[in-house]
Design an enzyme around this catalytic site. Structure first.
Site, PDB file in Angstrom:
ATOM      1  N   SER A  78      -8.980 -18.853 -36.676  1.00 48.98           N
ATOM      2  CA  SER A  78      -8.987 -18.071 -35.442  1.00 48.98           C
ATOM      3  C   SER A  78      -9.303 -18.935 -34.230  1.00 48.98           C
ATOM      4  O   SER A  78      -8.726 -18.738 -33.157  1.00 48.98           O
ATOM      5  CB  SER A  78      -9.997 -16.929 -35.559  1.00 48.98           C
ATOM      6  OG  SER A  78      -9.679 -16.073 -36.644  1.00 48.98           O
ATOM      7  N   TYR A  85     -11.475 -12.822 -30.273  1.00 53.89           N
ATOM      8  CA  TYR A  85     -11.919 -11.609 -30.956  1.00 53.89           C
ATOM      9  C   TYR A  85     -12.242 -11.918 -32.419  1.00 53.89           C
ATOM     10  O   TYR A  85     -13.327 -11.578 -32.913  1.00 53.89           O
ATOM     11  CB  TYR A  85     -10.835 -10.536 -30.862  1.00 53.89           C
ATOM     12  CG  TYR A  85     -11.280  -9.158 -31.293  1.00 53.89           C
ATOM     13  CD1 TYR A  85     -11.570  -8.181 -30.344  1.00 53.89           C
ATOM     14  CD2 TYR A  85     -11.409  -8.816 -32.632  1.00 53.89           C
ATOM     15  CE1 TYR A  85     -11.978  -6.911 -30.714  1.00 53.89           C
ATOM     16  CE2 TYR A  85     -11.821  -7.554 -33.018  1.00 53.89           C
ATOM     17  CZ  TYR A  85     -12.096  -6.600 -32.060  1.00 53.89           C
ATOM     18  OH  TYR A  85     -12.501  -5.340 -32.445  1.00 53.89           O
ATOM     19  N   CYS A  86     -11.314 -12.575 -33.117  1.00 47.16           N
ATOM     20  CA  CYS A  86     -11.533 -12.883 -34.532  1.00 47.16           C
ATOM     21  C   CYS A  86     -12.581 -13.967 -34.731  1.00 47.16           C
ATOM     22  O   CYS A  86     -13.309 -13.961 -35.723  1.00 47.16           O
ATOM     23  CB  CYS A  86     -10.213 -13.265 -35.194  1.00 47.16           C
ATOM     24  SG  CYS A  86      -9.032 -11.905 -35.349  1.00 47.16           S
ATOM     25  N   VAL A  87     -12.664 -14.912 -33.790  1.00 47.36           N
ATOM     26  CA  VAL A  87     -13.729 -15.919 -33.872  1.00 47.36           C
ATOM     27  C   VAL A  87     -15.090 -15.234 -33.829  1.00 47.36           C
ATOM     28  O   VAL A  87     -15.999 -15.557 -34.606  1.00 47.36           O
ATOM     29  CB  VAL A  87     -13.603 -16.938 -32.721  1.00 47.36           C
ATOM     30  CG1 VAL A  87     -14.842 -17.833 -32.668  1.00 47.36           C
ATOM     31  CG2 VAL A  87     -12.360 -17.796 -32.904  1.00 47.36           C
ATOM     32  N   HIS A  90     -15.644 -12.993 -37.237  1.00 48.91           N
ATOM     33  CA  HIS A  90     -15.804 -13.737 -38.488  1.00 48.91           C
ATOM     34  C   HIS A  90     -16.808 -14.868 -38.353  1.00 48.91           C
ATOM     35  O   HIS A  90     -17.388 -15.304 -39.363  1.00 48.91           O
ATOM     36  CB  HIS A  90     -14.429 -14.192 -38.980  1.00 48.91           C
ATOM     37  CG  HIS A  90     -13.563 -13.016 -39.303  1.00 48.91           C
ATOM     38  ND1 HIS A  90     -13.706 -12.287 -40.454  1.00 48.91           N
ATOM     39  CD2 HIS A  90     -12.616 -12.375 -38.553  1.00 48.91           C
ATOM     40  CE1 HIS A  90     -12.857 -11.267 -40.431  1.00 48.91           C
ATOM     41  NE2 HIS A  90     -12.201 -11.300 -39.296  1.00 48.91           N
TER      42      HIS A  90
END
Length: 360
Positions: A78, A85-87, A90
């Protein structure tokens, strides 16, 4: 969670029925939340099911690889794809699992202390590179390939969709001190949720069986991963065939096989790539190419152009999903072609000999 989604209107949980309701139930049971990266697909139920299969059977399902390693891969992929957003999601999950909340949240994947996980993060960060010279040798044994390549492929797909359809962060704007506290709390919660094991294969009943395909050879060895990607790939391909004419799809695929430099100048390359298509076909084709190759460049104007051409929510999700998965599958095939390094304990000389044989 619904408010995180932009450009399309996801199906509200209370209004969900049929396949959408079944995915929502599984997601709530297995993920603990109705995750916006999956919710955004809900106007296209077949694509929604495909997305959930790929995510669940790689990231969530129990296997040979621990969830901490999978979350590190998800965060690192990501980061490479410029998907904040995904960083965020997760990264805090990995921090919670590793019980290194302050260290991770301060330095991100660059602050990983475990050499094994640090090598895995470096592999994942470079996994999308087209040139073999820019990728890293995979630091895991062959039998871990289906799960780790699977997570990488799933997030190369999801990052593209998230970049187009979600806001930049799942957290509300706040001063730095408050935000740090929110992230620590989120890490503890997400880490606790992620520690619960999920049996493999539970989502497969959502889509019909599909034959294996050559570019998914990396899935061999983990039946639930192989079945998930075969079924998901078939569903997304059929949806794409209904949404885009064959000559448009072929034009896009040709561009994916011969991509532009990493930073094409403005939108000129994308305009030129679809110039041979009819004016009615260009907006969707351009959106597909942007999503596959530079999703952070998609603008409100690109979405509006597709809307003006008659695209509804389902068409927008389908076109972008088809392009995202086409790009992600190419990445998976390249990672598989890279091979793997020997498992810990294998004589290094044997690994070097195998490497020389592969180059000859």
């Amino acid at each position: 969670m619904l408010t995180h989604v932009r450009h399309v209107t996801p199906v509200a949980p209370r209004a969900a029925d049929g396949p959408v309701a079944r995915v929502y139930r599984q997601m709530a049971d297995d993920f603990g939340v109705l995750a916006p990266p999956v919710l955004l697909h809900s106007s296209a139920p077949d694509v929604l099911r495909a997305c959930w299969l790929m995510l669940r059977e790689t990231l969530l399902a129990e296997g040979l690889v621990g969830r901490d390693a999978k979350e590190v891969v998800a965060a690192a992929v990501s980061e490479s794809n410029r998907c904040p957003y995904c960083v965020e999601v997760h990264g805090v999950t990995a921090a919670g699992l590793l019980r290194d909340t302050d260290g991770w949240l301060a330095a991100g994947i660059g602050g990983i202390g475990d050499p094994r996980l640090r090598a895995l993060a470096e592999w994942a960060r470079h996994s999308g590179a087209v040139s073999p010279a820019r990728r890293r040798p995979p630091p895991f044994p062959t039998e871990h390939g289906p799960e780790l390549i699977g997570v990488a492929v799933a997030f190369h797909y999801l990052n593209r969709m998230v970049s187009v359809f979600l806001q930049d962060s799942p957290l509300p704007p706040a001063p730095a001190g408050i935000r740090s506290g929110v992230r620590r709390t989120a890490a503890r919660i997400m880490g606790a949720l992620a520690r619960a094991g999920r049996p493999p294969g539970h989502s497969l009943e959502l889509l019909p069986p599909a034959p294996p395909e050559p570019d998914l050879a990396w899935t061999v060895g983990q039946p639930h991963v192989a079945a998930a990607f075969a079924r998901a790939g078939q569903a997304v391909r059929r949806a794409g065939e209904a949404a885009l004419p064959e000559h448009v799809r072929q034009r896009i695929l040709a561009c994916l096989d011969d991509p532009p430099p990493p930073e094409p100048g403005g939108g000129r390359w994308f305009d030129a790539a679809v110039a041979e298509l009819t004016p009615a076909e260009r907006p969707a084709a351009r959106l597909a190419l942007l999503t596959a190759l530079a999703p952070y460049r998609v603008t409100d104007a690109d979405i509006a152009a597709c809307r003006d051409g008659g695209a509804d929510d389902a068409a927008l999700v389908t076109v972008t999903a088809w392009a995202s998965l086409a790009a992600a599958r190419r990445i998976g095939a390249r990672l598989h072609a890279d091979g793997v390094v020997p498992a810990p304990g294998v004589d290094a000389a044997v690994g070097e000999e195998a490497s020389r044989a592969g180059e000859s």
